[in-house]
Design a protein around this motif. Sequence first.
Motif, PDB file in Angstrom:
ATOM      1  N   PHE A 140     -91.598 -17.611   6.607  1.00 16.19           N
ATOM      2  CA  PHE A 140     -90.469 -17.172   7.145  1.00 16.19           C
ATOM      3  C   PHE A 140     -90.445 -16.285   8.172  1.00 16.19           C
ATOM      4  CE2 PHE A 140     -87.040 -13.906   7.077  1.00 16.19           C
ATOM      5  CZ  PHE A 140     -85.829 -14.836   6.896  1.00 16.19           C
ATOM      6  N   PHE A 141     -91.160 -15.126   8.158  1.00 12.64           N
ATOM      7  CA  PHE A 141     -91.236 -14.312   9.174  1.00 12.64           C
ATOM      8  C   PHE A 141     -91.861 -14.770  10.576  1.00 12.64           C
ATOM      9  CE2 PHE A 141     -90.678 -11.139   5.866  1.00 12.64           C
ATOM     10  CZ  PHE A 141     -89.945 -10.351   6.595  1.00 12.64           C
ATOM     11  N   ASP A 142     -92.732 -15.860  10.247  1.00 13.02           N
ATOM     12  CA  ASP A 142     -93.289 -16.545  11.597  1.00 13.02           C
ATOM     13  C   ASP A 142     -92.272 -17.400  12.099  1.00 13.02           C
ATOM     14  OD1 ASP A 142     -95.652 -15.181  11.307  1.00 13.02           O
ATOM     15  OD2 ASP A 142     -96.589 -16.939  10.224  1.00 13.02           O
ATOM     16  N   THR A 143     -91.220 -17.987  11.427  1.00  9.56           N
ATOM     17  CA  THR A 143     -90.325 -19.134  11.949  1.00  9.56           C
ATOM     18  C   THR A 143     -89.132 -18.605  12.321  1.00  9.56           C
ATOM     19  OG1 THR A 143     -90.064 -19.925   9.880  1.00  9.56           O
ATOM     20  CG2 THR A 143     -91.785 -20.875  11.082  1.00  9.56           C
ATOM     21  N   THR A 144     -88.855 -17.287  12.231  1.00 11.99           N
ATOM     22  CA  THR A 144     -87.571 -16.706  12.534  1.00 11.99           C
ATOM     23  C   THR A 144     -87.785 -15.696  13.834  1.00 11.99           C
ATOM     24  OG1 THR A 144     -87.281 -16.463  10.088  1.00 11.99           O
ATOM     25  CG2 THR A 144     -85.917 -14.983  11.736  1.00 11.99           C
ATOM     26  N   SER A 145     -86.912 -15.887  14.696  1.00 14.17           N
ATOM     27  CA  SER A 145     -86.872 -15.106  15.824  1.00 14.17           C
ATOM     28  C   SER A 145     -85.818 -14.264  15.823  1.00 14.17           C
ATOM     29  CB  SER A 145     -86.734 -15.907  17.022  1.00 14.17           C
ATOM     30  OG  SER A 145     -85.507 -16.860  17.150  1.00 14.17           O
ATOM     31  N   GLY A 146     -85.873 -13.013  16.667  1.00 16.20           N
ATOM     32  CA  GLY A 146     -85.087 -12.063  16.793  1.00 16.20           C
ATOM     33  C   GLY A 146     -85.339 -10.755  16.002  1.00 16.20           C
ATOM     34  N   TRP A 147     -86.682 -10.630  15.738  1.00 15.83           N
ATOM     35  CA  TRP A 147     -87.183  -9.279  15.085  1.00 15.83           C
ATOM     36  C   TRP A 147     -86.871  -7.987  15.869  1.00 15.83           C
ATOM     37  CZ3 TRP A 147     -86.680  -9.946  10.118  1.00 15.83           C
ATOM     38  CH2 TRP A 147     -87.041 -11.066   9.375  1.00 15.83           C
ATOM     39  N   ASP A 148     -86.499  -8.387  17.300  1.00 15.58           N
ATOM     40  CA  ASP A 148     -86.347  -6.923  18.147  1.00 15.58           C
ATOM     41  C   ASP A 148     -85.046  -6.421  17.587  1.00 15.58           C
ATOM     42  OD1 ASP A 148     -85.121  -9.417  19.009  1.00 15.58           O
ATOM     43  OD2 ASP A 148     -85.261  -8.696  21.123  1.00 15.58           O
ATOM     44  N   ALA A 149     -84.131  -7.033  16.990  1.00 16.21           N
ATOM     45  CA  ALA A 149     -83.110  -6.477  16.292  1.00 16.21           C
ATOM     46  C   ALA A 149     -83.115  -5.293  15.507  1.00 16.21           C
ATOM     47  CB  ALA A 149     -82.238  -7.535  15.523  1.00 16.21           C
ATOM     48  N   PRO A 150     -82.104  -4.292  15.852  1.00 14.16           N
ATOM     49  CA  PRO A 150     -82.345  -3.257  14.756  1.00 14.16           C
ATOM     50  C   PRO A 150     -82.026  -3.596  13.326  1.00 14.16           C
ATOM     51  CG  PRO A 150     -80.202  -2.960  16.025  1.00 14.16           C
ATOM     52  CD  PRO A 150     -81.061  -4.235  16.411  1.00 14.16           C
ATOM     53  N   ILE A 151     -82.681  -2.981  12.233  1.00 18.25           N
ATOM     54  CA  ILE A 151     -82.477  -3.216  10.959  1.00 18.25           C
ATOM     55  C   ILE A 151     -82.074  -2.082  10.307  1.00 18.25           C
ATOM     56  CG2 ILE A 151     -83.609  -4.237   8.750  1.00 18.25           C
ATOM     57  CD1 ILE A 151     -85.555  -5.552  10.491  1.00 18.25           C
ATOM     58  N   LEU A 152     -80.691  -1.896   9.713  1.00 12.27           N
ATOM     59  CA  LEU A 152     -80.192  -0.858   8.916  1.00 12.27           C
ATOM     60  C   LEU A 152     -80.792  -0.897   7.605  1.00 12.27           C
ATOM     61  CD1 LEU A 152     -78.165   1.546   8.873  1.00 12.27           C
ATOM     62  CD2 LEU A 152     -76.335  -0.263   8.083  1.00 12.27           C
ATOM     63  N   ASN A 153     -81.107   0.363   7.172  1.00 10.84           N
ATOM     64  CA  ASN A 153     -81.853   0.760   5.962  1.00 10.84           C
ATOM     65  C   ASN A 153     -80.622   0.863   5.121  1.00 10.84           C
ATOM     66  OD1 ASN A 153     -82.999   1.285   3.506  1.00 10.84           O
ATOM     67  ND2 ASN A 153     -84.769   2.264   4.426  1.00 10.84           N
ATOM     68  N   GLU A 170     -91.746  -6.489  -4.601  1.00  9.82           N
ATOM     69  CA  GLU A 170     -91.148  -7.147  -3.511  1.00  9.82           C
ATOM     70  C   GLU A 170     -90.695  -6.244  -2.252  1.00  9.82           C
ATOM     71  OE1 GLU A 170     -88.881 -10.518  -6.292  1.00  9.82           O
ATOM     72  OE2 GLU A 170     -88.139  -8.398  -6.335  1.00  9.82           O
ATOM     73  N   THR A 171     -90.266  -5.001  -2.508  1.00  8.95           N
ATOM     74  CA  THR A 171     -89.994  -4.133  -1.395  1.00  8.95           C
ATOM     75  C   THR A 171     -90.980  -3.959  -0.692  1.00  8.95           C
ATOM     76  OG1 THR A 171     -88.354  -2.932  -3.028  1.00  8.95           O
ATOM     77  CG2 THR A 171     -89.065  -1.781  -0.952  1.00  8.95           C
ATOM     78  N   ALA A 172     -92.195  -3.588  -1.041  1.00 12.09           N
ATOM     79  CA  ALA A 172     -93.363  -3.283  -0.276  1.00 12.09           C
ATOM     80  C   ALA A 172     -93.859  -4.642   0.507  1.00 12.09           C
ATOM     81  CB  ALA A 172     -94.597  -2.884  -1.154  1.00 12.09           C
ATOM     82  N   LEU A 173     -93.415  -5.861  -0.074  1.00 12.40           N
ATOM     83  CA  LEU A 173     -93.737  -7.180   0.580  1.00 12.40           C
ATOM     84  C   LEU A 173     -92.941  -7.204   2.049  1.00 12.40           C
ATOM     85  CD1 LEU A 173     -95.315  -9.648   0.863  1.00 12.40           C
ATOM     86  CD2 LEU A 173     -93.594 -10.573  -0.524  1.00 12.40           C
ATOM     87  N   VAL A 174     -91.646  -6.874   1.630  1.00 12.33           N
ATOM     88  CA  VAL A 174     -90.520  -6.906   2.801  1.00 12.33           C
ATOM     89  C   VAL A 174     -90.981  -5.698   3.674  1.00 12.33           C
ATOM     90  CG1 VAL A 174     -88.328  -6.506   3.575  1.00 12.33           C
ATOM     91  CG2 VAL A 174     -88.595  -7.627   1.335  1.00 12.33           C
ATOM     92  N   ASP A 175     -91.125  -4.733   3.352  1.00  9.49           N
ATOM     93  CA  ASP A 175     -91.812  -3.702   4.262  1.00  9.49           C
ATOM     94  C   ASP A 175     -92.859  -3.835   4.984  1.00  9.49           C
ATOM     95  OD1 ASP A 175     -89.366  -2.304   3.576  1.00  9.49           O
ATOM     96  OD2 ASP A 175     -90.454  -0.833   2.355  1.00  9.49           O
ATOM     97  N   ALA A 176     -93.997  -4.467   4.526  1.00  8.83           N
ATOM     98  CA  ALA A 176     -95.067  -4.840   5.373  1.00  8.83           C
ATOM     99  C   ALA A 176     -94.868  -5.842   6.306  1.00  8.83           C
ATOM    100  CB  ALA A 176     -96.180  -5.379   4.112  1.00  8.83           C
ATOM    101  N   HIS A 177     -94.095  -6.810   6.094  1.00  8.94           N
ATOM    102  CA  HIS A 177     -93.757  -8.038   6.984  1.00  8.94           C
ATOM    103  C   HIS A 177     -92.979  -7.497   8.163  1.00  8.94           C
ATOM    104  CE1 HIS A 177     -95.831 -11.505   5.562  1.00  8.94           C
ATOM    105  NE2 HIS A 177     -95.364 -11.316   4.278  1.00  8.94           N
ATOM    106  N   LEU A 178     -92.015  -6.469   8.029  1.00 10.99           N
ATOM    107  CA  LEU A 178     -91.198  -5.773   8.898  1.00 10.99           C
ATOM    108  C   LEU A 178     -91.988  -5.022   9.872  1.00 10.99           C
ATOM    109  CD1 LEU A 178     -87.957  -4.704   7.163  1.00 10.99           C
ATOM    110  CD2 LEU A 178     -88.253  -6.763   8.868  1.00 10.99           C
ATOM    111  N   HIS A 179     -93.173  -4.422   9.400  1.00  9.71           N
ATOM    112  CA  HIS A 179     -94.130  -3.607  10.078  1.00  9.71           C
ATOM    113  C   HIS A 179     -94.778  -4.734  11.083  1.00  9.71           C
ATOM    114  CE1 HIS A 179     -96.862  -0.374  11.155  1.00  9.71           C
ATOM    115  NE2 HIS A 179     -97.788  -0.910  10.845  1.00  9.71           N
ATOM    116  N   SER A 180     -95.344  -5.616  10.292  1.00 14.14           N
ATOM    117  CA  SER A 180     -96.205  -6.549  11.149  1.00 14.14           C
ATOM    118  C   SER A 180     -95.359  -7.363  12.170  1.00 14.14           C
ATOM    119  CB  SER A 180     -96.857  -7.641  10.115  1.00 14.14           C
ATOM    120  OG  SER A 180     -95.773  -8.762   9.737  1.00 14.14           O
ATOM    121  N   VAL A 181     -94.179  -7.485  12.271  1.00 13.69           N
ATOM    122  CA  VAL A 181     -93.436  -8.066  13.079  1.00 13.69           C
ATOM    123  C   VAL A 181     -92.909  -7.020  14.300  1.00 13.69           C
ATOM    124  CG1 VAL A 181     -92.973 -10.038  12.214  1.00 13.69           C
ATOM    125  CG2 VAL A 181     -91.152  -8.055  11.951  1.00 13.69           C
ATOM    126  N   GLY A 182     -93.173  -5.530  13.862  1.00 14.35           N
ATOM    127  CA  GLY A 182     -93.059  -4.578  14.926  1.00 14.35           C
ATOM    128  C   GLY A 182     -91.435  -4.303  14.893  1.00 14.35           C
TER     129      GLY A 182
END
Length: 187
Positions: A140-153, A170-182
Amino acid sequence: MNTSYFFGYGSLVNERTHAYEDLHHATLKGWRRTWRHTRLRPVAFLTAMPDPHSSIEGIIAHVPNNDWAALDEREFAYDRVSATSSITHAKSAAVDIAVYQVPKDTGLAPDIRHPIWLSYLDVVIQGYLRHFGEAGVSRFFDTTSGWDAPILNDRAAPNYPRTQQLSAAETALVDAHLHSVGAKVIL
């Protein structure tokens, strides 16, 4: 007339956000998932855009009695377009499949005034994890573009109306992937 199905590639993958049944894994070929916003919504959300070099993993689900009204209302900022010939799935019967897409001329890049809601992304990832496992979340993260967008917590006070409770894992998984895509998460 064939039976109608929709192809879900975002929050519709999480069956806790809807009552549609007869779900099956599917792939939409020739399309890419990206983040956009429109003047119709004050927030960024996922859309599918034609891209001959990409494909999107998701689910198809039955639309009973071909009654699209409730789903069209939920997906009000999108156009519903036929995608039957672009989707592979395991159903043996002939079905008509539609995908929701932000009209190309109305989709804008997310910005600080139109961020991605983390509560929405959490729901999407929870659905992908349940259907496709951790490898599916990575895809999902690899096939989605636009990760430079701001994400409101907004986890403490979710804005997304169909928010779901995530486990700590699940929360830790989301956070780890967000970190990996910068990704830039803002408060």
